[in-house]
Design an enzyme around this catalytic site. Structure first.
Site, short mmCIF file in Angstrom:
data_model
loop_
_atom_site.label_atom_id
_atom_site.label_comp_id
_atom_site.label_asym_id
_atom_site.label_seq_id
_atom_site.Cartn_x
_atom_site.Cartn_y
_atom_site.Cartn_z
CE LYS A 263 -3.46 2.43 2.69
NZ LYS A 263 -4.41 2.47 3.78
CD GLU A 269 9.37 -5.93 7.24
OE1 GLU A 269 9.13 -4.82 6.71
OE2 GLU A 269 9.05 -6.22 8.40
N GLY A 323 -4.75 -1.62 4.93
CA GLY A 323 -3.95 -2.76 4.46
C GLY A 323 -4.61 -4.09 4.75
NE ARG A 324 -6.57 -3.45 10.85
CZ ARG A 324 -5.91 -2.31 10.96
NH1 ARG A 324 -4.73 -2.17 10.37
NH2 ARG A 324 -6.40 -1.31 11.65
CD GLU A 410 -1.97 -4.15 11.43
OE1 GLU A 410 -2.63 -4.07 10.39
OE2 GLU A 410 -0.75 -4.31 11.44
CG HIS A 441 -4.47 -35.21 16.87
ND1 HIS A 441 -4.73 -36.38 17.53
CD2 HIS A 441 -5.40 -35.09 15.89
CE1 HIS A 441 -5.76 -36.98 16.95
NE2 HIS A 441 -6.20 -36.21 15.96
CE LYS A 566 5.79 -0.91 10.22
NZ LYS A 566 4.77 -0.26 9.41
#
Ligand code: F6P
Length: 609
Positions: A263, A269, A323-324, A410, A441, A566
């Protein structure tokens, strides 16, 4: 067409029960119970009292009535509540094929009524209307919140700052359709004239988790599978070199298309990975290959250009898409259209739109995202259950819990109200999950006999797959779903010492084998996992989280909590760079505490050995 943000008639007021005993408490803190005050614009809390003092929802009579009501609920056991068929019927909801059963929640009719009263007190309807009307409800970033417009039909109208944005949305969708068809048909060729059969989508967080979830969900749908034949879609998110190696492993630059999804187009990263993969491409094919092999999805077209990607090959979206919440923008639709064809993406968008309309229009007492949100608030804020387990009995939904983890944590993992006041309660829940039966399990032991974790079971009536060997069915969807039904009852009903003794369990084992039961869950049953259903599921959870944020009165659409890490990483980066170039040790004067300094020195020393 549907005007998605058209004003709706105001919902009928619910009769309020249980508020009377708390009016006194409310008066004690110096406020009268006035329910007709108006909102002061989007995002503002309701105002109480003559002095125009803002009062947190936690001091409202509706809130206190719920707190009071916890005592009643704590005295009831799901084992008994589940025997009441009328209660069960009232707690089963259906919308367009989606079947949701809330009967295994620690609630009764009064709980639901009190929660609906709370929704009214929180002005949920007004806040939803403000969102659909394109008001800047993300007040800390001064932005509208309109991911719902991304899936609005072509002929609908959604206004942001006086402009209908639906034509812009469809311009990008049409561009995706055109581009993906050209790539898929082989009309768009790579630098050496070969068709681009493989795609690497580089992005992180909301620019990764949503598309990965939907891709995983579509992968084994029969029609999607056919359309993806001969094609690969890989994701690259982490800066870990292992993730780069994994994403590129076995791919040929000549037949690979790279999508840089960000965005902001500034995420460290993603930009580092984009440069690495650009080098991987150009080392083999030359600098000019970027034009044919790299495209971008971003709101920051200026930075896309600076990176060296032709803006013609960029697919935009807008600051009113968080973004999410961006999986239904080009962020998700571009990679998915390349893999499965655009029509499948349209089905997915239609599913999300179906739930948006339901959320916007249905009365709250039948509104599935609203009810899910209210029950989540009940479990977490009132009953003190701080986590939620999302448990799809469907391997194709294996990435759904991780996506929802970001959407929820978030969004509503906040410490202050939308006005910046400290919250007098805890908002947000810890989300985690794994597909069943795998989780059984692993961590279900704790869920059955340790802490109380509200669970959300998701199952499908039909499987995407049947496995036949020599004409015989060998992999049985019914077997999977037996567990879906059984686990919810095991949690709710449990097993007591009387039944254990009746089974001749030795006395010393009885405490170990006892299940207290009374552990809440919601069961969601979908007809199948088609792209349409995947869209419904996505919007159901997005809208449920927004509901919670509106009631807790937090800003669900900013994420300042990710910033500090950050900034600190950037300081470490600069220091490491200096340390490397000057080959010196870090000293305390570098501004790091002894613990960090020692650990970084250990790291740098280890690298040099
Ligand atoms: O750091 C968190 C975050 O900002 C998320 O909100 C977002 O989804 C992710 O990073 C990626 O951001 P972008 O799409 O701008 O690269």
């Amino acid at each position: 067409g549907t005007a998605l943000n058209a004003r709706r008639p105001v919902q009928q007021r619910q009769p309020r029960r249980g508020a009377a005993p708390v009016r006194a408490a409310y008066a004690q803190i110096g406020h009268t119970d006035r329910t007709h005050e108006s909102m002061n614009g989007p995002g503002s809390a309701y105002r109480q009292g003559g002095a125009g003092k803002k009062l947190p929802i936690a001091y409202s009579p509706e809130w206190m009535a719920l707190r009071e009501h916890t005592k009643e609920i704590e005295s009831l056991h799901l084992r008994d509540l589940l025997m009441d068929e009328e209660r069960t019927d009232a707690l089963i909801h259906e919308h367009n094929g989606l079947y949701v059963d809330f009967s295994r929640q620690n609630i009764n009719e009064t709980t639901m009524q009190l929660l609906l009263n709370l929704a009214e007190r929180a002005k949920l309807r007004t806040k939803m209307n403000a969102m659909f009307a394109g008001e800047h409800i993300n007040n800390t970033e001064d932005r509208a919140v309109l991911h719902t417009a991304l899936r609005a039909p072509r002929d609908s109208e959604v206004f942001v700052d006086g402009e209908n944005v639906v034509p812009d949305v469809w311009e990008v969708l049409d561009k995706i359709r055109d581009f993906s068809e050209r790539v898929r048909s082989g009309e768009w060729l790579g630098a050496t004239g070969k068709p681009l059969t493989d795609v690497v989508a580089i992005g992180i967080g909301g620019s990764y988790l949503g598309p990965l979830f939907v891709h995983t969900a579509m992968q084994f749908d029969e029609q999607c599978k056919d359309r993806a034949s001969g094609r690969k879609l890989r994701f690259l998110a982490n800066v870990d070199p292992v993730d780069v190696a994994k994403a590129l492993n076995g791919l040929n630059p000549e037949t690979t298309l790279v999508i840089v999804i960000s965005k902001t187009f500034t995420t460290t990263e993603t930009m580092l990975n984009a440069r690495t993969v650009r080098t991987w491409l150009t080392a083999e094919l030359g600098q000019e290959a970027v034009a044919k092999h790299m495209v971008a999805v971003s709101t920051n077209l200026k930075l896309v250009k600076e990176f060296g990607i032709d803006p013609e090959n960029a697919f935009g979206f807008w600051d009113w898409v968080g973004g999410r919440y961006s999986v239904t923008s080009a962020v998700g639709i571009l990679p998915l259209a390349l893999q499965y064809g655009f029509e499948k993406c349209e089905e997915f968008l239609r599913g999300a739109h179906d739930i948006d309309v339901h959320w916007r229009d249905a009365p709250f007492q039948e509104n599935i995202p609203v009810l899910m949100g209210l029950i989540s608030i009940w479990n977490s804020t009132f009953l003190g259950r701080s986590s939620v387990a999302v448990l799809p009995y469907c391997q194709a939904l294996s990435k759904f819990p991780s996506h929802i983890q970001q959407v929820a944590m978030e969004s509503v993992g906040k410490q202050v109200s939308i006005e910046g006041e400290p919250l007098p309660f805890k908002a947000g829940e810890i989300y985690f999950g794994e597909p069943g039966t795998n989780g059984q399990h692993s961590f279900y032991q704790l869920i059955h006999q340790g802490r109380v974790v509200p669970c959300e079971f998701i199952g499908t009536i039909k499987s995407q797959q049947s496995v036949y060997l020599k004409g015989e069915l060998v992999s049985n969807h019914d077997e999977l779903m037996c567990n879906f039904f059984a686990q919810a009852d095991a949690l709710a009903i449990g097993k007591d010492s009387v039944s254990l003794r009746a089974e001749n369990v030795p006395e010393y084992l009885i405490p170990h084998k006892t299940f207290s039961g009374n552990r809440p869950s919601t069961s969601l049953l979908l007809p199948s996992l088609s792209p349409f259903r995947v869209g419904q599921l996505l919007a159901l959870y997005e809208n449920r989280v927004a509901t919670q944020g509106f009631i807790w009165n937090v800003n669900s659409f900013d994420q300042w909590g990710v910033e500090l890490g950050k900034v600190l990483a950037s300081r470490v980066r600069t220091m490491m760079h200096t340390a490397r170039t000057r080959s010196r040790r870090i000293t305390i004067t570098d501004g790091f505490n002894p613990s960090t300094r020692k650990m970084i020195n250990r790291y740098l020393d280890g690298k040099n050995q």
